[in-house]
Scaffold this motif. Structure first.
Motif, mmCIF file in Angstrom:
data_model
loop_
_atom_site.group_PDB
_atom_site.id
_atom_site.type_symbol
_atom_site.label_atom_id
_atom_site.label_comp_id
_atom_site.label_asym_id
_atom_site.label_seq_id
_atom_site.Cartn_x
_atom_site.Cartn_y
_atom_site.Cartn_z
ATOM 1 N N ARG A 478 0.742 -14.239 5.302
ATOM 2 C CA ARG A 478 1.389 -13.625 3.982
ATOM 3 C C ARG A 478 0.212 -13.057 3.130
ATOM 4 N NH1 ARG A 478 4.840 -15.846 0.174
ATOM 5 N NH2 ARG A 478 5.115 -14.216 -1.122
ATOM 6 N N PHE A 479 -1.109 -13.374 3.268
ATOM 7 C CA PHE A 479 -2.275 -12.610 2.678
ATOM 8 C C PHE A 479 -3.452 -12.192 3.510
ATOM 9 C CE2 PHE A 479 -0.758 -16.001 -0.564
ATOM 10 C CZ PHE A 479 0.052 -15.064 -1.232
ATOM 11 N N SER A 480 -3.830 -11.138 3.411
ATOM 12 C CA SER A 480 -5.234 -10.865 4.103
ATOM 13 C C SER A 480 -6.033 -10.042 3.222
ATOM 14 C CB SER A 480 -4.702 -9.771 5.267
ATOM 15 O OG SER A 480 -4.285 -8.556 4.653
ATOM 16 N N LEU A 481 -7.429 -10.564 3.436
ATOM 17 C CA LEU A 481 -8.294 -10.139 2.813
ATOM 18 C C LEU A 481 -9.109 -8.606 2.912
ATOM 19 C CD1 LEU A 481 -10.391 -11.235 0.387
ATOM 20 C CD2 LEU A 481 -11.904 -12.376 1.980
ATOM 21 N N VAL A 482 -9.341 -7.822 1.972
ATOM 22 C CA VAL A 482 -9.789 -6.371 2.120
ATOM 23 C C VAL A 482 -10.998 -6.590 1.363
ATOM 24 C CG1 VAL A 482 -9.287 -4.197 1.949
ATOM 25 C CG2 VAL A 482 -7.418 -5.564 2.371
ATOM 26 N N HIS A 483 -12.243 -6.521 2.100
ATOM 27 C CA HIS A 483 -13.329 -6.364 1.185
ATOM 28 C C HIS A 483 -13.785 -4.957 0.873
ATOM 29 C CE1 HIS A 483 -13.943 -9.940 4.295
ATOM 30 N NE2 HIS A 483 -14.949 -10.253 3.163
ATOM 31 N N GLN A 484 -13.539 -4.214 1.696
ATOM 32 C CA GLN A 484 -13.917 -2.573 1.042
ATOM 33 C C GLN A 484 -12.705 -1.619 0.954
ATOM 34 O OE1 GLN A 484 -16.687 -0.215 3.531
ATOM 35 N NE2 GLN A 484 -17.107 1.110 1.573
ATOM 36 N N PRO A 485 -12.032 -1.592 0.047
ATOM 37 C CA PRO A 485 -10.948 -0.554 0.048
ATOM 38 C C PRO A 485 -11.160 0.721 0.038
ATOM 39 C CG PRO A 485 -11.291 -1.371 -2.361
ATOM 40 C CD PRO A 485 -12.394 -2.159 -1.404
ATOM 41 N N ASP A 486 -10.209 1.650 0.537
ATOM 42 C CA ASP A 486 -10.387 2.944 0.774
ATOM 43 C C ASP A 486 -10.276 4.020 -0.195
ATOM 44 O OD1 ASP A 486 -11.146 1.805 3.429
ATOM 45 O OD2 ASP A 486 -9.064 2.483 4.446
ATOM 46 N N ILE A 487 -10.022 3.460 -1.370
ATOM 47 C CA ILE A 487 -9.511 4.313 -2.481
ATOM 48 C C ILE A 487 -10.462 4.522 -3.667
ATOM 49 C CG2 ILE A 487 -7.077 3.579 -2.277
ATOM 50 C CD1 ILE A 487 -7.490 1.598 -4.610
ATOM 51 N N VAL A 488 -12.069 4.050 -3.204
ATOM 52 C CA VAL A 488 -12.856 4.520 -4.184
ATOM 53 C C VAL A 488 -13.329 5.804 -4.057
ATOM 54 C CG1 VAL A 488 -15.379 4.005 -4.630
ATOM 55 C CG2 VAL A 488 -13.949 2.177 -3.912
ATOM 56 N N SER A 489 -13.231 6.459 -5.253
ATOM 57 C CA SER A 489 -13.200 8.120 -5.340
ATOM 58 C C SER A 489 -14.655 8.296 -5.326
ATOM 59 C CB SER A 489 -12.819 8.281 -6.586
ATOM 60 O OG SER A 489 -13.299 7.854 -7.613
ATOM 61 N N LEU A 490 -15.275 8.531 -4.046
ATOM 62 C CA LEU A 490 -16.686 8.971 -3.816
ATOM 63 C C LEU A 490 -16.439 10.277 -2.959
ATOM 64 C CD1 LEU A 490 -18.666 5.857 -2.787
ATOM 65 C CD2 LEU A 490 -18.766 6.998 -5.148
ATOM 66 N N PRO A 491 -17.384 11.084 -3.277
ATOM 67 C CA PRO A 491 -17.206 12.443 -2.425
ATOM 68 C C PRO A 491 -17.378 12.131 -0.899
ATOM 69 C CG PRO A 491 -18.912 12.586 -4.474
ATOM 70 C CD PRO A 491 -18.605 11.100 -4.185
ATOM 71 N N SER A 492 -16.482 12.762 -0.221
ATOM 72 C CA SER A 492 -16.229 12.557 1.193
ATOM 73 C C SER A 492 -17.577 13.116 1.903
ATOM 74 C CB SER A 492 -15.174 12.879 1.727
ATOM 75 O OG SER A 492 -15.282 14.473 1.499
#
Length: 1056
Positions: A478-492
């Motif tokens: 039902r739930f899964s833990l996400v430590h580091q999301p991919d939507i942080v707006s840092l320069p690629s």
């Protein structure tokens, strides 16, 4: 200039600005005085004045602290590399599972050392021991207020007209997110966050790991700035409110240091309050709707919320793609201002931002606007960037701390911007909220993720949420833990590179010089530990911020974190800031802001790659197991069973009430109280009876869904399960995550249709009607059609021949004719008969005797079935099929054939139901089984008793160790106090040295000026002497000239 002292009989609101400048101009009629001297004289005349006649409670602004006057210790690298032995630990495991060694990036300050064993102070762990800690039924904790009337119209106008100003202040996206209504979100996750908040560390415990709302996370979900001018709430005295500084245009009266609109905004608040019928005592806040009505016209006071698919009410159909013209329309000249007459644009913007701050960003009371936010609103209305995220996070940490430490859960002060915390949960817990599809326009433009929750729902089952916090792997379906999301707006292009926070030759911060450098600078601020400050009037709240404890959220591995927060001068306990003198309190707040937002430190840091593999050190996991293992295991056992009971019928669920939260052991279990009694093992296997295999699988439409196991997967709505999928075979072992521990669970893995927009569960908040399994199986899936059989003239039952060929069948009365159905299996079982249906051929005289012989064979075949002998079942279906086939070939009567088919199918159904029964394969009696259960219960009781004695011994050892630890902590605290005093004296010494050096420089400068003036005086005296001598000489010569002139005149008179 002149020295001015305030007369005792002068009114509080005097002198006015006109009187002050008139007095200054009288002393400087020619305008030759220096501008700074004039402004200093203006500042002196403001002392003691109160323009608003004591309507507001005044507090001074925080003192200005220059970075050069205070030195902070910064490491060379905020991200270092360590060789760690990483592992994995889950509750209910006997040990930490070793993974291996490797070089890992960790977040400083950190090391791979052993921490002293500590004791848990979490609210959830106390709830396992103390029964009264339950949430009230009418609790509003975690509830979000919907937008008030007129807010949406006002926000749309501000977003269109003042878009540039909001973007300059860095709050355009944050204001845009406030258009939508988040008041329908459930409060289940808010309670879970409060129950698992660690006060001493400022983190949430999720299993064996720590997570927290970092500044970077808060900026991602809310759009609030992290870097900027410090945020403070107060109404300053007139000496600071009307303070003036030199103007760039050369105006001799300078300009106001604070925004020009701020005094006007205060006056508007005062007039609105006095014009209403509110109490004259509490003037710090007013109802928000009263504030709105004082600005907007009547036709704009609507309460219709904005839609995520049509934010500006452009008439778009649902599903239509958004564009810049429809999502962010520009202001047109044909639009009129919604403000009342006399309200200009600057005041209208500042008034809206005050409402936005008080009701959406940083609410302290529901639907109220406080005067202390007017300063920040006026600063934002001028395009000034404020550090809003640290203040909001400090407020959230403070509320979670107060709730976690409270002795009762009847919380009063719990108003927070909960939409930000729910968005953080949605960011790090996949499956926590079921959201409608967000328009791609907002995802591409980088709008805050809180937008996704404007039309979302979540589970109402607090047991499932608590189980997630205790043991996330038990609810992995039902739930899964996400430590580091991919939507942080840092320069690629900077991902995976090392960035240096330096200063160039001209003293400029290098991080702020590059494009997107502000984003990187704010990310660096969120990486460093420090103090979060929220100043509201005379109160200052300091909350510790330790991102090195949650390094996995930044893409680094987690080791043993050190306390990197600096010592606060003059403050021994940040939780007792009210006992600190106000000057020291405000100075400490200014220093913490300066420390948090400092740049140009020379330190380097690494921007981790997205979705990088991270781990937790073996040493830290071992410490977690020793410190919190018992509590985690206890909570996991309790709530795992409760979650499984959610799928059972109400009659089979546990009858425990809310007060029975201590034992969960069954009859005779002793509850652990706060006095230190031992908590017995949560559950004994012998106290739980296995569920019968023939449990009815149909469920009421009002019943909540059952729990799915971690090994099962969610099925699609198009997949139609068979009844066999709903029944768990008794031969298979009970699927449990505990060794030697069984629990009564549902009879199988239930299937729930999935809503196209998310995973709604039966009984929860979903607009669409959910189909239950009982509704899917109202009719058989595969029903064979009944054959049209033609009755014959004779019967194969001896002595039962019918004289009437069309008469009824001569079958025995114990076998009714209507029992001849294709299947007689019990409801809910996946039984389909393997005996085919036959069509008889016309009979003849030779086959009659054979048919009688076949009747005898069929009787013997059915009679030979022994329920306790599986060997008698072998080959029954094939033998019955062959005999029935011979019946049909020999021309038996159709009714008799249908009767024997029904008999064989009923016998086949009985055999099919006997196959799963284990008692048919084991020669054991019920009394023997009861004896075995009794012996197992004795062994289990003895084991649990030994475990209880071991727990008691462990508790005594821990108490002894805790006493020693407290003594060590006391000595350490004394050493820290001595060191703090030494540092304060050293800091004071440095300040005195800096002051003395500054005075020495001024003295030398004044000496040079004095010597220069002495030379000028000597030269002036010399010139004066020369002038006097010249004057005297001229005076003598004029006297001589007069005498000669007189003599000549006398001679002239004698001649004529």
């Amino acid at each position: 200039m002149f020295r001015w002292q305030r007369p005792g009989d002068l009114p509080p609101s005097e002198p006015s600005e006109a009187a002050i400048w008139a007095a200054i101009d009288r002393q400087d009629p020619q305008g030759s005085a220096d501008v700074r001297d004039r402004l200093e004289q203006h500042q002196d005349m403001l002392r003691g004045r109160d323009t608003f006649h004591s309507f507001f409670t005044r507090f001074p602004l925080l003192p200005e602290c220059s970075e050069g006057s205070v030195e902070f210790e910064d490491p060379d690298r905020w991200v270092t590399s360590l060789r760690l032995q990483c592992g994995e630990y889950h509750p209910l495991e006997s040990s930490v599972v070793q993974v291996g060694w490797g070089i890992c990036d960790v977040l400083a300050p950190v090391a791979d050392t052993v921490e002293p064993v500590s004791q848990s102070s979490l609210l959830s762990h106390r709830q396992l021991q103390s029964a009264p800690l339950e949430w009230p039924r009418d609790s509003t904790f975690g509830q979000i207020q919907s937008p008030i009337s007129g807010y949406v119209s006002w926000a749309r106008y501000v977003l269109q007209v003042h878009r540039g100003t909001l973007q300059e202040a860095g709050i355009y996206e944050a204001v845009y997110a406030s258009l939508f209504d988040y008041g329908r979100l459930p409060t289940s996750w808010a309670r879970g966050l409060a129950e698992f908040w660690d006060v001493s560390r400022g983190t949430f415990w999720v299993g064996a790991e720590e997570l927290t709302v970092t500044l970077s996370d808060l900026q991602t979900v809310s759009g609030l700035p992290v870097f900027g001018h410090r945020f403070e709430e107060c109404v300053p005295p007139d000496q600071q409110l009307f303070r003036r500084v030199p103007s760039a245009d050369g105006d001799r009266r300078g300009r106001l240091a604070l925004p020009v609109v701020y005094p006007t905004l205060l006056q508007h608040f005062r007039q609105t309050y006095r014009a209403s019928s509110l109490s004259r005592r509490s003037r710090a806040a007013m109802p928000a709707d009263l504030w709105v009505r004082s600005f907007l016209q009547e036709e704009y006071l609507s309460s219709s919320p904005a839609s995520l698919h049509d934010p500006f009410d452009c008439g778009l159909q649902r599903g239509a793609l958004l564009s810049e013209e429809t999502a962010e329309p520009s202001f047109s000249a044909v639009y009129t201002s919604p403000g009342l007459a006399g309200v200009d644009e600057h005041l209208l913007l500042a008034g809206f931002l005050a409402l936005w701050l008080s009701t959406f960003v940083l609410p302290l009371r529901a639907d109220s606007l406080r005067c202390s936010v007017l300063l920040a609103a006026s600063q934002l209305s001028q395009g000034q960037r404020l550090a809003l995220a640290p203040a909001v996070l400090a407020r959230a940490y403070g509320i979670l701390r107060s709730v976690s430490e409270a002795s009762s859960l009847e919380v009063q002060d719990s108003v927070l911007p909960w939409q930000y915390l729910y968005a953080w949960v949605h960011l790090h817990v996949r499956g926590a909220f079921s959201c409608l599809e967000t328009p791609a326009y907002f995802l591409q433009r980088g709008f805050p993720t809180v937008l996704q929750l404007s039309q979302a729902s979540s589970t109402l089952e607090s047991e499932r949420i608590r189980l997630f916090f205790f043991a996330p792997h038990l609810v992995a379906d039902r739930f899964s833990l996400v430590h580091q999301p991919d939507i942080v707006s840092l320069p690629s292009h900077l991902r995976g590179t090392v960035v240096v926070d330096g200063v160039d030759d001209r003293g400029r911060r290098t991080l702020l010089l590059h494009r997107q450098g502000l984003t990187v600078a704010e990310y660096l601020i969120s990486l460093r530990p420090g103090w979060l400050c929220h100043r509201q009037g005379g109160f200052v709240t300091l909350e510790g911020y330790q991102p090195n404890r949650v390094a996995r959220q930044f893409g680094f591995s987690q080791a043993t974190a050190y306390d990197g927060r600096p010592l606060v001068p003059g403050v021994s306990d940040v939780r007792q800031m009210g006992t600190v003198p106000s000057e020291t309190r405000f100075y400490a707040a200014a220093l913490t802001w300066l420390h948090l937002l400092r740049l140009g430190t020379g330190s380097s840091f690494l921007l981790a790659q997205p979705s990088v593999q991270t781990g937790v050190s073996y040493t830290r996991l071992a410490w977690v197991r020793q410190s919190f293992g018992a509590a985690l295991e206890h909570g996991a056992r309790r709530y795992e069973r409760r979650v499984r009971e959610l799928g059972l019928p109400r009659g089979r669920r546990s009858r425990r009430g809310p007060s029975e939260t201590a034992g969960d052991r069954g009859t005779g279990a002793e509850a652990c109280t706060a006095t230190g009694t031992v908590v017995p093992s949560p559950t004994r296997a012998s106290d739980v009876a296995p569920a019968p295999h023939h449990t009815e699988v149909s469920r009421s439409s009002r019943q909540r869904a059952g729990s799915q196991h971690a090994t099962s997967s969610r099925r699609s709505v198009d997949a139609r399960p068979s009844p066999r999928d709903l029944v768990e075979s008794p031969q298979d072992p009970r699927r449990s995550d505990f060794t030697g521990y069984s629990t009564p669970g549902p009879s199988g893995d239930f299937f729930f249709p999935v809503d196209p927009y998310g995973s709604f569960w039966p009984g929860e908040s979903s607009g669409a009607r959910v189909v239950l399994p009982s509704e899917l199986f109202e009719r058989p899936l595969d029903t064979q059609t009944t054959l049209d059989l033609v009755p014959a003239e004779f019967s194969f039952f001896p002595g039962s021949h019918s004289a009437d060929p069309a008469g009824p069948s001569s079958a025995p009365t114990s076998y009714p004719v209507d029992s001849a159905s294709p299947s007689t299996a019990l409801e809910g079982f996946d039984y389909t008969s393997e005996i085919p249906c036959y069509v008889p051929v016309p009979p003849n005289l030779r086959t009659t005797d054979r048919c009688h012989h076949l009747v005898v064979l069929l009787r013997d075949l059915v009679s030979s079935i022994d329920p306790r002998s599986p060997e008698s079942w072998v080959g029954f279906t094939s033998s019955a099929g062959r005999l029935l086939g011979l019946f049909a070939d020999f021309g038996v009567d159709a009714t008799e054939l249908a009767f024997w088919e029904a008999v064989c199918r009923e016998a086949e159904s009985c055999i099919w139901q006997l196959r799963p029964l284990s008692v048919t394969r084991v020669r054991v009696t019920l009394s023997q089984l009861e004896g075995m259960v009794a012996s197992r219960r004795t062994i289990a009781d003895d084991t649990h008793d030994r475990l209880d004695r071991s727990a008691e011994a462990l508790r005594r050892h821990r108490q002894s160790s805790s006493g020693m630890t407290q003594e060590v902590d006391g000595l350490t605290a004394r050493m820290q106090e001595l060191w703090r005093d030494i540092r304060q004296m050293m800091s004071r010494t440095r300040q005195l040295q800096v002051g003395r050096d500054r005075r020495d420089r001024l003295t030398r400068r004044e000496e040079q000026r004095h010597r220069s003036l002495q030379h000028e005086v000597m030269e002036a005296d010399t010139l004066l002497v020369q002038a006097v001598e010249q004057f005297q000489r001229a005076q003598t010569e004029f006297q001589i000239l007069d005498e000669i002139t007189g003599r000549l005149q006398s001679l002239r008179d004698r001649l004529y």
